[in-house]
Design an enzyme around this catalytic site. Structure first.
Site, PDB file in Angstrom:
ATOM      1  CE  LYS A 205      -6.445   5.830  -3.335  1.00 59.82           C
ATOM      2  NZ  LYS A 205      -5.590   6.141  -4.501  1.00 59.82           N
ATOM      3  NE  ARG A 240      -4.434  -0.343  -6.210  1.00 56.82           N
ATOM      4  CZ  ARG A 240      -4.581  -0.210  -4.888  1.00 56.82           C
ATOM      5  NH1 ARG A 240      -5.419   0.677  -4.409  1.00 56.82           N
ATOM      6  NH2 ARG A 240      -3.874  -0.956  -4.060  1.00 56.82           N
TER       7      ARG A 240
HETATM    8  C1  PT1 Z   1      -3.586   4.118  -6.758  1.00 56.70           C
HETATM    9  C2  PT1 Z   1      -3.182   3.393  -5.605  1.00 56.70           C
HETATM   10  C3  PT1 Z   1      -2.232   2.345  -5.798  1.00 56.70           C
HETATM   11  N1  PT1 Z   1      -3.629   3.671  -4.365  1.00 56.70           N
HETATM   12  C4  PT1 Z   1      -2.186   2.788  -8.088  1.00 56.70           C
HETATM   13  N2  PT1 Z   1      -1.767   2.055  -7.052  1.00 56.70           N
HETATM   14  C5  PT1 Z   1      -3.160   2.967  -3.329  1.00 56.70           C
HETATM   15  N3  PT1 Z   1      -1.698   2.516  -9.332  1.00 56.70           N
HETATM   16  C6  PT1 Z   1      -2.235   1.931  -3.519  1.00 56.70           C
HETATM   17  C7  PT1 Z   1      -6.608   8.275   1.103  1.00 56.70           C
HETATM   18  O1  PT1 Z   1      -6.537   9.469   0.775  1.00 56.70           O
HETATM   19  O2  PT1 Z   1      -4.462   5.111  -6.678  1.00 56.70           O
HETATM   20  N4  PT1 Z   1      -3.085   3.808  -7.961  1.00 56.70           N
HETATM   21  N5  PT1 Z   1      -1.793   1.635  -4.738  1.00 56.70           N
HETATM   22  C8  PT1 Z   1      -3.638   3.309  -1.946  1.00 56.70           C
HETATM   23  N6  PT1 Z   1      -3.191   4.609  -1.561  1.00 56.70           N
HETATM   24  C9  PT1 Z   1      -3.999   5.513  -0.858  1.00 56.70           C
HETATM   25  C10 PT1 Z   1      -3.814   6.872  -1.037  1.00 56.70           C
HETATM   26  C11 PT1 Z   1      -4.993   5.033  -0.034  1.00 56.70           C
HETATM   27  C12 PT1 Z   1      -4.647   7.775  -0.400  1.00 56.70           C
HETATM   28  C13 PT1 Z   1      -5.833   5.923   0.627  1.00 56.70           C
HETATM   29  C14 PT1 Z   1      -5.684   7.301   0.433  1.00 56.70           C
HETATM   30  O3  PT1 Z   1      -7.423   7.818   1.901  1.00 56.70           O
END
Ligand code: PT1
Length: 263
Positions: A205, A240
């Site tokens: 992230k 995850r």
């Molecule tokens: C998570 C999650 C998810 N993240 C759960 N499911 C994502 N339960 C998708 C960035 O800042 O943390 N928990 N499903 C992906 N979401 C992101 C959010 C991807 C922020 C990248 C960023 O780069």
């Protein structure tokens, strides 16, 4: 928990088969590498991502589910906020619903989980993926996220989901600044104390990119491993991740040093 993104397939049928084969091969490779769960999703929720309708998510997922023939080699969670997508995934052998809206978008998704005896992940998100990173503010981010998750867990229990089947997730990067994300990881015990298993998703992230000056997601493995270990050290039960093999190795060393009796 390994991550499997099922992205839009190409127009030609040949491309569609190749994309499905690659997705299923990746799922099997993560299972062999030691993932306990593979999280399958067809809608990106990263900042700025556009929404994907329920029917379109099902269209993307259907060939992957068909290839698994109802008998996946590892526990499957379905990353969706849509009850119709969760339902199709449960029929295909999924056992966990990972709902980044914590049952707010389609409340019936929690009744579905209760009826089918499925687990749920309830995540905190401020706003919507399209706009959530526009100036997020909290007075007390840890207190507010913990209170939100406590309320959503109580609601899930009221719907008939067993407490041990409810996982809570602070939602790293979902409507949070770098300082908010760091405060949540530092204060993770406040969420662990709610009495449910805690899941943390930090892999690749942008907060890691900011901390390590790595704009490319490919360059964030070391940051991701450090984040995974910090989350587990703070009480997370599930991380995850994209890089299952490396995370399993990192956790094997960490677990051997901390408390896990192996001799
Ligand atoms: C998570 C999650 C998810 N993240 C759960 N499911 C994502 N339960 C998708 C960035 O800042 O943390 N928990 N499903 C992906 N979401 C992101 C959010 C991807 C922020 C990248 C960023 O780069």
């Amino acid at each position: 928990m390994g991550i499997l993104n099922v992205t839009p397939d190409s127009f030609s049928d040949g491309g569609r088969h190749l994309a499905t084969d690659a997705a299923v091969a990746h799922l099997r490779a993560m299972a062999r590498a030691g993932a306990a769960i593979v999280d399958v999703g067809a809608e990106s929720t990263r900042p700025g991502a556009a929404r994907v309708s329920g029917p379109e998510q099902r269209r993307r997922l259907e060939p992957v589910f068909a290839a698994l023939r109802g008998d996946p080699p590892v526990a499957i969670s379905i990353d969706t906020t849509r009850a119709e997508v969760a339902e199709a995934a449960l029929v295909a052998g999924a056992s966990i619903i990972n709902d980044v809206s914590a049952g707010r978008e389609e409340p019936e998704i929690l009744d579905l989980a209760a009826e089918r005896g499925a687990g749920v992940v309830l995540m905190h998100m401020r706003g919507e993926p399209g706009t959530m990173q526009e100036d997020p503010r909290y007075d007390d981010v840890v207190g507010e996220v913990a209170a939100f998750l406590a309320a959503r867990a109580a609601h899930a229990r009221d719907c008939g989901i067993a407490p041990s089947a409810i996982m809570l997730d602070p939602g790293i990067g979902f409507g949070k600044t770098l300082a908010h994300n760091l405060a949540l990881l530092r204060g993770l015990s406040r969420i662990v104390e709610l009495g449910h298993p805690v899941l943390v998703g930090i892999s690749r992230k942008s907060m890691l990119g900011a901390l390590t000056d790595r704009p490319s997601v490919q360059d964030r493995l070391a940051g991701s491993l450090s984040g995974a270990l910090a989350a587990v050290a703070a009480g997370a039960s599930v991380v995850r991740v994209h890089d299952v093999r490396d995370t399993v190795d990192a956790l094997a060393v960490w677990g051997a040093i901390h408390g896990e009796e192996t001799a």
